[in-house]
Design a protein around this motif. Sequence first.
Motif, short mmCIF file in Angstrom:
data_model
loop_
_atom_site.label_atom_id
_atom_site.label_comp_id
_atom_site.label_asym_id
_atom_site.label_seq_id
_atom_site.Cartn_x
_atom_site.Cartn_y
_atom_site.Cartn_z
N GLY A 23 0.78 -1.23 0.00
CA GLY A 23 0.00 0.00 0.00
C GLY A 23 0.81 1.28 0.00
N GLN A 24 2.13 1.16 0.09
CA GLN A 24 2.99 2.35 0.12
C GLN A 24 3.17 2.90 -1.29
OE1 GLN A 24 6.84 1.75 1.90
NE2 GLN A 24 7.48 3.84 1.51
N GLU A 25 3.03 4.24 -1.43
CA GLU A 25 3.24 4.86 -2.74
C GLU A 25 4.71 4.84 -3.09
OE1 GLU A 25 2.95 9.21 -4.80
OE2 GLU A 25 1.24 8.61 -3.59
N ILE A 26 5.00 4.37 -4.32
CA ILE A 26 6.39 4.33 -4.77
C ILE A 26 6.64 5.25 -5.95
CG2 ILE A 26 7.10 2.10 -3.83
CD1 ILE A 26 6.22 0.74 -6.36
N LEU A 27 5.57 5.77 -6.57
CA LEU A 27 5.73 6.70 -7.69
C LEU A 27 4.45 7.51 -7.83
CD1 LEU A 27 7.88 7.19 -10.02
CD2 LEU A 27 6.33 5.88 -11.46
N ASN A 48 8.23 2.07 -19.65
CA ASN A 48 9.54 2.68 -19.37
C ASN A 48 10.19 2.18 -18.09
OD1 ASN A 48 10.09 4.74 -21.57
ND2 ASN A 48 7.98 5.21 -21.01
N SER A 49 9.41 1.64 -17.17
CA SER A 49 9.98 1.17 -15.90
C SER A 49 10.87 -0.06 -16.08
CB SER A 49 8.86 0.85 -14.90
OG SER A 49 8.09 -0.25 -15.36
N GLN A 50 10.82 -0.67 -17.24
CA GLN A 50 11.62 -1.86 -17.47
C GLN A 50 13.01 -1.54 -18.00
OE1 GLN A 50 10.28 -4.80 -16.13
NE2 GLN A 50 9.12 -3.03 -15.44
N GLU A 51 13.30 -0.26 -18.23
CA GLU A 51 14.62 0.16 -18.70
C GLU A 51 15.30 0.99 -17.62
OE1 GLU A 51 15.25 1.49 -22.70
OE2 GLU A 51 13.18 0.99 -23.19
N ASP A 52 16.38 0.48 -17.08
CA ASP A 52 17.06 1.15 -15.97
C ASP A 52 17.49 2.57 -16.33
OD1 ASP A 52 18.18 0.78 -13.18
OD2 ASP A 52 19.98 1.41 -14.27
N LYS A 53 17.85 2.79 -17.59
CA LYS A 53 18.33 4.11 -18.00
C LYS A 53 17.23 5.17 -17.96
CE LYS A 53 17.65 3.28 -22.92
NZ LYS A 53 18.28 3.02 -24.20
N ARG A 54 15.99 4.77 -17.80
CA ARG A 54 14.87 5.73 -17.72
C ARG A 54 14.74 6.33 -16.32
NH1 ARG A 54 14.95 6.12 -22.54
NH2 ARG A 54 13.89 4.69 -23.93
N PHE A 55 15.46 5.78 -15.36
CA PHE A 55 15.41 6.29 -13.98
C PHE A 55 16.53 7.29 -13.75
CE2 PHE A 55 13.14 2.29 -13.71
CZ PHE A 55 12.08 2.59 -12.86
N ASP A 56 16.16 8.51 -13.38
CA ASP A 56 17.15 9.52 -12.98
C ASP A 56 17.28 9.45 -11.46
OD1 ASP A 56 17.82 10.54 -15.41
OD2 ASP A 56 16.57 12.33 -15.27
N LYS A 64 18.31 14.60 0.50
CA LYS A 64 17.60 13.31 0.46
C LYS A 64 17.54 12.78 -0.97
CE LYS A 64 15.01 13.96 4.62
NZ LYS A 64 14.69 12.91 5.51
N PRO A 65 17.84 11.49 -1.15
CA PRO A 65 17.78 10.89 -2.47
C PRO A 65 16.33 10.66 -2.92
CG PRO A 65 19.03 9.52 -0.93
CD PRO A 65 18.37 10.59 -0.15
N TYR A 66 16.11 10.77 -4.23
CA TYR A 66 14.82 10.45 -4.84
C TYR A 66 15.09 10.11 -6.31
CZ TYR A 66 14.58 15.05 -7.15
OH TYR A 66 14.83 16.15 -7.93
N PHE A 67 14.02 9.75 -7.05
CA PHE A 67 14.21 9.46 -8.46
C PHE A 67 13.02 9.95 -9.28
CE2 PHE A 67 12.20 5.62 -6.76
CZ PHE A 67 11.18 5.37 -7.67
N ASN A 68 13.30 10.18 -10.55
CA ASN A 68 12.28 10.46 -11.56
C ASN A 68 12.32 9.34 -12.58
OD1 ASN A 68 11.34 12.97 -10.60
ND2 ASN A 68 12.96 14.06 -11.66
N LEU A 69 11.15 8.97 -13.08
CA LEU A 69 11.07 8.04 -14.21
C LEU A 69 10.71 8.87 -15.43
CD1 LEU A 69 10.96 5.21 -15.47
CD2 LEU A 69 8.57 5.08 -14.75
N LYS A 70 11.51 8.73 -16.48
CA LYS A 70 11.30 9.52 -17.70
C LYS A 70 10.89 8.65 -18.87
CE LYS A 70 14.31 13.42 -16.77
NZ LYS A 70 15.42 14.23 -17.26
N ALA A 71 10.09 9.25 -19.76
CA ALA A 71 9.70 8.59 -20.99
C ALA A 71 10.83 8.69 -22.01
CB ALA A 71 8.43 9.24 -21.54
N THR A 72 10.67 8.05 -23.15
CA THR A 72 11.70 8.08 -24.18
C THR A 72 11.97 9.49 -24.68
OG1 THR A 72 10.00 7.52 -25.80
CG2 THR A 72 11.35 5.72 -25.02
#
Length: 110
Positions: A23-27, A48-56, A64-72
């Motif tokens: 139940g925890q929000e991850i994105l 896009n979540s299946q390609e590691d290079k899409r994660f900044d 504090k660390p965080y990440f963005n998921l980007k489209a092509t």
Amino acid sequence: MGKFVISTRKNGEFQFSLKAGNGQEILGSEGYTTKAACLNGVESVRKNSQEDKRFDRLEAKNGKPYFNLKATNGQIIGTSEMYESVASRDNGIESVKKNAPDATVEDTTA
């Protein structure tokens, strides 16, 4: 198993959040003007979540660390919470990779 939860913001825009099995929000997403655009965002996360290079992998001004998921096209389609450690952030990324492809969609706007 994870799920995408679609909801409405106070300004009427649609948004989604990807939640892990616990139940925890991850994105979380940006705001979308239509539900169709929001659902396209969900599909973009699945793909896009299946390609590691899409994660900044980033660090906020407060350290504090965080990440963005980007489209092509380079557009941000989802942002994580702020984490206490790089290891926790990396676990969050792995959770998105694991949960997104088969996550169900729960529409709370209906």
